[in-house]
Design a protein around this motif. Structure first.
Motif, PDB file in Angstrom:
ATOM      1  N   GLN A  17       0.974  -1.230  -0.015  1.00 50.12           N
ATOM      2  CA  GLN A  17      -0.012   0.035  -0.012  1.00 50.12           C
ATOM      3  C   GLN A  17       0.899   1.187   0.000  1.00 50.12           C
ATOM      4  N   LYS A  18       0.477   2.387  -0.506  1.00 50.86           N
ATOM      5  CA  LYS A  18       0.974   3.473  -0.403  1.00 50.86           C
ATOM      6  C   LYS A  18       1.538   3.838   1.090  1.00 50.86           C
ATOM      7  N   ASP A  19       0.747   3.523   2.095  1.00 50.84           N
ATOM      8  CA  ASP A  19       0.639   3.944   3.334  1.00 50.84           C
ATOM      9  C   ASP A  19       1.435   2.400   3.769  1.00 50.84           C
ATOM     10  N   SER A  20       2.950   2.265   4.025  1.00 54.53           N
ATOM     11  CA  SER A  20       3.520   0.934   4.125  1.00 54.53           C
ATOM     12  C   SER A  20       2.952   0.392   5.567  1.00 54.53           C
TER      13      SER A  20
ATOM     14  N   SER B 254       0.251  -2.390   4.336  1.00 61.15           N
ATOM     15  CA  SER B 254       0.460  -3.594   3.624  1.00 61.15           C
ATOM     16  C   SER B 254       0.462  -4.652   4.224  1.00 61.15           C
TER      17      SER B 254
ATOM     18  N   HIS C 259      -5.675   2.000  -0.836  1.00 63.89           N
ATOM     19  CA  HIS C 259      -4.808   2.653  -2.041  1.00 63.89           C
ATOM     20  C   HIS C 259      -3.862   1.526  -2.734  1.00 63.89           C
TER      21      HIS C 259
ATOM     22  N   ILE D  43      -1.053   0.198  -4.833  1.00 65.29           N
ATOM     23  CA  ILE D  43      -0.061   0.756  -5.887  1.00 65.29           C
ATOM     24  C   ILE D  43      -0.173  -0.378  -7.083  1.00 65.29           C
TER      25      ILE D  43
ATOM     26  N   CYS E 174       1.604  -3.795  -7.554  1.00 69.70           N
ATOM     27  CA  CYS E 174       2.773  -4.013  -6.368  1.00 69.70           C
ATOM     28  C   CYS E 174       2.188  -5.257  -5.440  1.00 69.70           C
TER      29      CYS E 174
END
Length: 142
Positions: free
Chosen positions: A107-110, A113, A128, A130, A133
Motif C-alpha cells: 500500500q502507499k501507506d506502508s 501492507s 490505495h 499501487i 505491487c
C-alpha cells in the motif's frame, strides 16, 4: 501550578493528565501491571520502519530487539534506521503459522501492507493499492 494547569486546559480545550489511563501507553501499561518485568528479548513483528522499535529501545535498555519486516522497501528503511544499533536485529521476513512464500499487497501507506488474500483481488474503499505491487515474501514459521 494547579491553577496554571487548569487555565491551560480551559484555553486549549485539552485535558492534562499525569498518568495515562490503561490502553493509551503500552510501556506504562506493562510497567504498571508487571513492575518487576524485565524484557531481555523482544520480537517486533511487522516492524514497518521501526516506530515501535524506538519505544522498545528506550523502554527496555537491556533488551535485544528482533524486527521482522517482509516488504523490501520498508525493510530497507528499517535497516537504514536501526542497522547500526547493536541491540537491534532486522529480518526481511514475515512471521506466521507456516513456512511458505506468499504474496503481500503493498500500500502507499506502508503500515497498511499485508499478506494478500489468494482467493480475491478485491480491495476495500480505504485501500490505495499501487498498481501491480504484489511482492512475494518469505513467511517464517515460528
Amino acid at each position: 501550578m494547579k491553577t496554571l494547569i487548569k487555565l491551560l486546559q480551559r484555553i486549549f480545550k485539552v485535558r492534562i493528565i499525569k498518568n495515562c489511563p490503561h490502553g493509551f501507553e503500552f510501556l506504562q501499561d506493562v510497567k504498571r501491571s508487571l513492575p518487576a518485568f524485565r524484557a531481555l528479548t523482544i520480537f517486533d513483528v511487522g516492524a514497518n520502519v521501526g516506530q515501535t522499535t524506538k519505544i522498545f529501545i528506550d523502554g527496555y535498555p537491556e533488551a535485544k530487539i528482533h524486527c521482522f519486516e517482509p516488504v523490501s522497501a520498508t525493510y530497507t528503511g528499517l535497516r537504514s534506521e536501526y542497522g547500526g544499533n547493536s541491540r537491534v536485529f532486522c529480518w526481511n521476513l514475515a512471521m506466521g503459522a507456516i513456512q511458505a512464500i506468499v504474496p503481500i499487497s503493498i500500500q502507499k501507506d506502508s503500515s497498511l501492507s499485508r499478506v494478500a488474500l489468494l482467493s480475491s483481488n478485491k480491495t476495500t474503499s480505504n485501500e490505495h493499492v499501487i498498481d501491480k505491487c504484489i511482492e512475494k515474501v518469505r513467511l517464517f514459521a515460528f
